[in-house]
Design an enzyme around this catalytic site. Structure first.
Site, PDB file in Angstrom:
ATOM      1  CE  LYS A 120      -3.989   1.866   2.579  1.00 33.53           C
ATOM      2  NZ  LYS A 120      -4.890   1.689   3.736  1.00 33.53           N
ATOM      3  CB  SER A 124      -8.128   3.542   2.558  1.00 32.65           C
ATOM      4  OG  SER A 124      -7.318   2.955   3.543  1.00 32.65           O
ATOM      5  CB  SER A 130      -8.422   0.658   5.481  1.00 28.16           C
ATOM      6  OG  SER A 130      -9.089   1.865   5.265  1.00 28.16           O
TER       7      SER A 130
END
Ligand code: GLN
Length: 475
Positions: A79, A154, A178
């Site tokens: 990420k 996210s 997330s």
């Protein structure tokens, strides 16, 4: 050499690499060619590294020398809010334009030591604020099960990468859901570990008392292997701990699974989710688990508490992005104007909204009414969970109140978007571990959209989560 990526797991890859059925380079090439084919449409990666094959060559050397670990040669996506030394990192924000990390996050050092191959950095909601990747400054990622829908967020890019065979596993971060929510929307396993069990050093902070790094994977075992590699106390993160993991309690007595029924069947939960959740509970019962209703009266306040504490901490954390030390800069007539122009343009709308919210709840006169009250309410929620865990081993809920929604469907309505976190935030508020596992599909407009089942355990209960999840998926 053609490798069937669909059925791969870390252990299968490891065995094949050791036996020499294929090399880490062959494997990396296979993933790169999937990325080449699919990333344009799905927008999972913001950047694919140009040294992937070099990394794979080093992994192959290590395998040849006989000192490979289980993770040597495993292709991993990261990420965009986790730092890798010498590589770009930007939390999908314009404000970090051109920023290159000057050190490795602790989780990255651990994975490097194990010999993984980093494929690239994945798209996300800007600074991890959102549940759809629509808040990325670099476009929305698409759900591979229906590209008109969001993949969740996210950590949406990480989920898309794994779900579409553009990575075997991926790192994500979870502040309010997330990891679990995108895992659920994309039909994957997502683990949010106990707070502090994984070092946050090198993770761009969103809300420091809630943030934790975890993994998104195709199987529970893969998520477990990554967790085992990255966990542990770290002198660089004073909130990190050596987790005393409790051994799995699957046997000799059957596990007791608690269901906060009033909450899981409340208004606004999609019918398909309620039906799917009920059949998941039936499966658990058939497997011999005891399923009981529990009362967690304060759980419904978790979301309100989250949307005070999270912005408060985020507004403080994000004050370091002053557009002077690094990243995007827009010059004004004086320093104040520099800040206003740079932060006004460098941060997207949702990030600015949360900075304003957070600053407000921390401002004098409102601090007691909002921030302090939320902190006290957090304590009560923690006590509520502790009480329930005296009589049950695990709590089960759906992961999300609906299957993946359409791109654009909620983007003008922040409250509707926040409600998508209703089942996930409480584990962050209580600092306890939770996992989302695939539990079936909802048939919507002729497409099969994945749904997820969430298990929540007391602090250090990861082993129980793994054992129960593996068992459930055997159904
Ligand atoms: N969707 C939640 C939010 O927007 C969770 C984000 C997260 O876990 N990073 O705050």
């Amino acid at each position: 050499m053609k490798i069937d990526l669909n059925t791969l797991t870390i252990r299968k890859v490891h065995d094949a690499l050791i036996k020499g059925e294929y090399s880490a380079v062959d494997l990396a090439r296979s993933y790169l060619s999937e990325i080449e084919m699919k990333n344009k449409d799905l927008n999972a990666y913001l950047e694919v590294y140009d040294d992937v094959l070099e990394q794979a060559i080093s992994a192959d050397k290590r395998i040849k020398n006989g000192n490979a670990t289980l993770l040597t040669g495993i292709p991993v996506a990261v990420k965009d809010n986790i730092l890798i030394k010498g590589r770009r990192a930007g939390s999908a924000s314009k404000i970090l334009e051109g920023y290159t990390a000057s050190y490795d996050a602790t989780v990255i050092s651990k994975l490097k030591d194990a010999g993984v191959v980093f494929l690239g950095r994945t798209n996300m909601d800007e600074f991890a604020m959102g549940g759809s990747t629509e808040n990325s400054a670099f476009g929305t990622s698409k759900n591979p099960h229906d590209i008109s829908r969001v993949p969740g967020g996210s950590s949406g890019g990480s989920a898309v990468a794994v779900a579409s065979n553009m990575a075997l596993v991926a790192l994500g971060s979870d502040t309010g859901g997330s990891i679990r929510q995108p895992a659920s929307f994309c039909g994957l396993v997502g683990l949010k570990p106990t707070y502090g069990s994984v070092s946050r050093h090198g993770l761009m902070a969103m809300a420091s008392s809630l943030d934790v790094i975890g993994s998104i994977a195709k199987t529970v075992e893969d998520a477990q292997i990554i967790f085992d590699c990255i966990k542990g106390r770290d002198p660089m993160d004073s909130t990190s701990i050596d987790l005393e993991t409790k051994p799995s309690t699957l046997s000799p007595k059957p596990l007791v699974v608690g269901v906060p029924r009033a909450f899981t069947e409340s208004e606004g939960i999609d019918k398909s989710v309620i039906e799917n959740f009920k059949s998941s509970l039936e499966i658990l019962k058939k497997q011999g688990f005891e399923v009981v209703d529990v009362s967690l009266p304060t759980i419904e306040y978790s979301l309100a508490v989250y949307y005070i504490i999270m912005p408060a901490e985020a507004s403080t954390n994000l004050s370091r992005f002053d557009a002077v030390k690094y990243g995007f800069h827009k010059a004004g007539k004086n320093l104040l104007e520099d800040y206003e122009l740079s932060r006004g343009e460098g941060f997207g709308k949702e990030v600015r909204r949360r900075i304003i919210l957070g600053t407000h709840v921390l401002s004098s006169g409102y601090y007691d009414a909002y921030y302090n009250k939320a902190v006290s309410a957090r304590e009560i929620i923690i006590e509520d969970f502790a009480k329930v865990f005296k009589s049950v081993d695990v709590i089960a809920t759906p992961t999300t109140p609906s299957p993946a929604f359409k791109i654009g469907e909620k983007s003008d309505n922040p409250l509707a978007m926040y409600l998508a976190d209703i089942f996930t935030v409480s584990a962050n508020i209580a600092s306890i571990p939770a996992i989302s596992v695939p539990s079936g599909f909802a048939e919507v407009e002729g497409k099969k959209l994945p749904l997820g089942l969430q298990f929540i355990a007391p602090s250090g209960g990861e082993e129980t989560l793994f054992a129960l999840s593996k068992n459930f998926l055997k159904k």
